[in-house]
Design a protein around this motif. Structure first.
Motif, PDB file in Angstrom:
ATOM      1  N   HIS A   2     127.184 -45.786 -56.675  1.00  0.00           N
ATOM      2  CA  HIS A   2     127.091 -46.340 -58.019  1.00  0.00           C
ATOM      3  C   HIS A   2     128.328 -47.165 -58.349  1.00  0.00           C
ATOM      4  O   HIS A   2     129.427 -46.907 -57.849  1.00  0.00           O
ATOM      5  CB  HIS A   2     126.940 -45.222 -59.054  1.00  0.00           C
ATOM      6  CG  HIS A   2     125.723 -44.370 -58.831  1.00  0.00           C
ATOM      7  ND1 HIS A   2     124.450 -44.803 -59.117  1.00  0.00           N
ATOM      8  CD2 HIS A   2     125.597 -43.109 -58.331  1.00  0.00           C
ATOM      9  CE1 HIS A   2     123.581 -43.853 -58.831  1.00  0.00           C
ATOM     10  NE2 HIS A   2     124.250 -42.811 -58.338  1.00  0.00           N
ATOM     11  N   ASN A  12     124.888 -52.414 -65.762  1.00  0.00           N
ATOM     12  CA  ASN A  12     123.512 -52.177 -65.304  1.00  0.00           C
ATOM     13  C   ASN A  12     122.859 -53.452 -64.784  1.00  0.00           C
ATOM     14  O   ASN A  12     122.058 -53.428 -63.851  1.00  0.00           O
ATOM     15  CB  ASN A  12     122.676 -51.572 -66.431  1.00  0.00           C
ATOM     16  CG  ASN A  12     122.562 -52.502 -67.632  1.00  0.00           C
ATOM     17  OD1 ASN A  12     123.557 -53.090 -68.070  1.00  0.00           O
ATOM     18  ND2 ASN A  12     121.372 -52.640 -68.174  1.00  0.00           N
ATOM     19  N   LYS A  13     123.215 -54.595 -65.369  1.00  0.00           N
ATOM     20  CA  LYS A  13     122.654 -55.867 -64.906  1.00  0.00           C
ATOM     21  C   LYS A  13     123.202 -56.236 -63.536  1.00  0.00           C
ATOM     22  O   LYS A  13     122.468 -56.721 -62.663  1.00  0.00           O
ATOM     23  CB  LYS A  13     122.927 -56.963 -65.933  1.00  0.00           C
ATOM     24  CG  LYS A  13     122.122 -56.820 -67.217  1.00  0.00           C
ATOM     25  CD  LYS A  13     122.360 -57.985 -68.157  1.00  0.00           C
ATOM     26  CE  LYS A  13     121.392 -57.966 -69.333  1.00  0.00           C
ATOM     27  NZ  LYS A  13     121.477 -56.736 -70.135  1.00  0.00           N
ATOM     28  N   ALA A  15     124.310 -54.103 -61.333  1.00  0.00           N
ATOM     29  CA  ALA A  15     123.748 -53.135 -60.380  1.00  0.00           C
ATOM     30  C   ALA A  15     122.303 -53.465 -60.023  1.00  0.00           C
ATOM     31  O   ALA A  15     121.851 -53.183 -58.912  1.00  0.00           O
ATOM     32  CB  ALA A  15     123.834 -51.729 -60.958  1.00  0.00           C
ATOM     33  N   SER A  16     121.572 -54.069 -60.965  1.00  0.00           N
ATOM     34  CA  SER A  16     120.148 -54.342 -60.730  1.00  0.00           C
ATOM     35  C   SER A  16     119.911 -55.603 -59.905  1.00  0.00           C
ATOM     36  O   SER A  16     118.775 -55.899 -59.534  1.00  0.00           O
ATOM     37  CB  SER A  16     119.407 -54.470 -62.068  1.00  0.00           C
ATOM     38  OG  SER A  16     119.809 -55.643 -62.759  1.00  0.00           O
ATOM     39  N   GLY A  19     118.048 -54.908 -56.879  1.00  0.00           N
ATOM     40  CA  GLY A  19     116.870 -54.078 -57.076  1.00  0.00           C
ATOM     41  C   GLY A  19     115.630 -54.610 -56.384  1.00  0.00           C
ATOM     42  O   GLY A  19     114.822 -53.857 -55.874  1.00  0.00           O
ATOM     43  N   SER A  20     115.480 -55.924 -56.384  1.00  0.00           N
ATOM     44  CA  SER A  20     114.330 -56.538 -55.718  1.00  0.00           C
ATOM     45  C   SER A  20     114.852 -57.680 -54.858  1.00  0.00           C
ATOM     46  O   SER A  20     115.105 -58.778 -55.344  1.00  0.00           O
ATOM     47  CB  SER A  20     113.328 -57.070 -56.757  1.00  0.00           C
ATOM     48  OG  SER A  20     112.258 -57.727 -56.122  1.00  0.00           O
ATOM     49  N   THR A  21     115.028 -57.392 -53.570  1.00  0.00           N
ATOM     50  CA  THR A  21     115.677 -58.351 -52.678  1.00  0.00           C
ATOM     51  C   THR A  21     114.823 -58.591 -51.449  1.00  0.00           C
ATOM     52  O   THR A  21     114.428 -57.657 -50.764  1.00  0.00           O
ATOM     53  CB  THR A  21     117.066 -57.817 -52.241  1.00  0.00           C
ATOM     54  OG1 THR A  21     117.844 -57.533 -53.409  1.00  0.00           O
ATOM     55  CG2 THR A  21     117.792 -58.835 -51.396  1.00  0.00           C
ATOM     56  N   PRO A 127     118.899 -60.993 -63.766  1.00  0.00           N
ATOM     57  CA  PRO A 127     118.974 -59.804 -64.621  1.00  0.00           C
ATOM     58  C   PRO A 127     119.540 -60.098 -66.008  1.00  0.00           C
ATOM     59  O   PRO A 127     119.203 -59.414 -66.980  1.00  0.00           O
ATOM     60  CB  PRO A 127     119.906 -58.875 -63.829  1.00  0.00           C
ATOM     61  CG  PRO A 127     119.730 -59.284 -62.409  1.00  0.00           C
ATOM     62  CD  PRO A 127     119.584 -60.776 -62.477  1.00  0.00           C
ATOM     63  N   ASN A 188     124.488 -51.769 -49.567  1.00  0.00           N
ATOM     64  CA  ASN A 188     123.131 -52.242 -49.831  1.00  0.00           C
ATOM     65  C   ASN A 188     122.644 -53.194 -48.743  1.00  0.00           C
ATOM     66  O   ASN A 188     121.472 -53.177 -48.362  1.00  0.00           O
ATOM     67  CB  ASN A 188     123.072 -52.930 -51.201  1.00  0.00           C
ATOM     68  CG  ASN A 188     122.961 -51.955 -52.350  1.00  0.00           C
ATOM     69  OD1 ASN A 188     121.893 -51.428 -52.635  1.00  0.00           O
ATOM     70  ND2 ASN A 188     124.085 -51.687 -52.998  1.00  0.00           N
TER      71      ASN A 188
END
Length: 355
Positions: A2, A12-13, A15-16, A19-21, A127, A188
């Motif tokens: 995290h 949060n933006k 980190a996201s 999210g979809s990569t 994001p 990631n």
């Protein structure tokens, strides 16, 4: 893993973002931003960011031959650039590579770098600026460019034609957490690449070029020297040349290339003719032709070292193949080596020729 939180920043933006990569550009884009911010950048030229993306992925693609995906634009660009400029070697220093790319007059390379500007800088900010109902991709892109210029939604950076401007409210966060943020990107990225290279070992250690490759002096002096002393000479399994420890006409080499296995375990190391080693490079042995001789030499070296000193630490390397190293089974060795060679070849490693 995290990201650290900070009041008044939309962590949060950030980190996201991953999210979809479906491609690697987001990982390398953020790594490039962090590195250049560390170097004092506030207004950062896009071309400098694109060249940094290339340089950070260069060794992973060219040396380790990790697949980013057939449609991945970063891999396509790296493969194209190394073909366009013969001066850009696999082992080229990162700083020299970047300088060459920034100063290049090669139109094809310039176009490869410019291609990233079509999508990378603005889609990364999605994001912060999600699509509005009924909005086309072009309209969203234009809106992201317009709104980011005033740092709307506390966006990470503002987009301009030829550069980005880091939002001042993010500067301390990026600098103070630079190492953790890069670790987050690489973590990631490793997960992303592992799904595309499920049978390739040690993906995390193939993402960054090591400053210095570990030498094999200890393996030579603490393991293979004992074999030389016992046998007097060792025949090269590829050329049948007699190798002598004192004459130093040999080199300790990886049977399955280091660029694929990414380790120096003793069960993959053998002395081979020095002249042949320089031409062998990272080419693969031919299993049906070379494995029997390789196994026979490995078995002989193992027995000699075990009888000389049963506590030799390198004997433990064989535990990754044999649960009981007192049982040196050819089939188990074969079941380890053959799949590695097959997978390496599928990933782009070539077989030896004329041997």
């Amino acid at each position: 893993m995290h990201l650290p939180l900070k009041d008044n920043l939309p962590i949060n933006k950030l980190a996201s973002v991953f999210g979809s990569t479906s491609a690697t550009y987001k990982f390398y884009w953020l790594i490039a931003i962090i590195e250049l911010v560390e170097e004092g950048g506030l207004d950062i030229p896009k071309k400098k960011l694109f060249t940094r993306m290339i340089s950070n992925s260069w060794y992973t693609i060219n040396y380790f031959k990790i697949s980013f995906g057939k449609q991945d634009n970063l891999q396509i660009a790296v493969n194209s650039i190394i073909k366009e400029d013969s001066n850009l070697s696999i082992d080229i220093k990162k700083t020299i590579l970047e300088l060459n790319l920034e100063r290049t007059t090669n139109k094809s390379i310039i176009n490869q770098l410019a291609h990233f500007d079509k999508n990378v800088p603005h889609w990364f900010l999605s994001p912060w600026f999600p699509k509005i109902k009924g909005e086309t991709d072009t309209q969203q892109k234009n809106r992201i460019y317009d709104w980011s210029k005033s740092f709307s939604n506390e966006t990470l950076y503002a987009l301009h034609k030829d550069y980005i401007s880091i939002n001042p409210i993010w500067m301390d966060y990026l600098i103070n957490n630079a190492k953790l943020l890069k670790d987050y990107c690489y973590w990631n990225l490793a997960l992303f690449l592992q799904t595309r290279n499920p049978n390739v070992p040690d993906i995390p250690n193939k993402l960054i070029k090591p400053a210095i490759r570990s030498g094999l002096t200890k393996q030579t002096n603490e393991y293979w020297k004992i074999v030389f002393n016992e046998l007097g000479a060792i025949n090269c399994i590829f050329t049948d040349t007699k190798l002598y420890f004192d004459q130093k006409n040999y080199a300790l080499d990886h049977f399955v290339p280091h660029a694929f296995v990414s380790h120096d375990l003793i069960w993959n190391l053998i002395p081979i003719e020095k002249k042949f080693n320089s031409s062998k490079s990272d080419n693969l042995p031919i299993f049906d032709k070379h494995f029997d001789k390789f196994f026979d030499l490995q078995e002989k070296a193992f027995e000699i070292n075990k009888n000389y000193n049963a506590k030799n630490k390198y004997l433990e390397d064989y535990l990754t193949i044999f649960p009981d190293i007192n049982s040196f089974e050819k089939q188990k060795f074969s079941n380890t080596i053959q799949p590695l060679i097959t997978i390496a070849n599928n990933n782009g490693f070539s077989f030896m020729k004329n041997i």
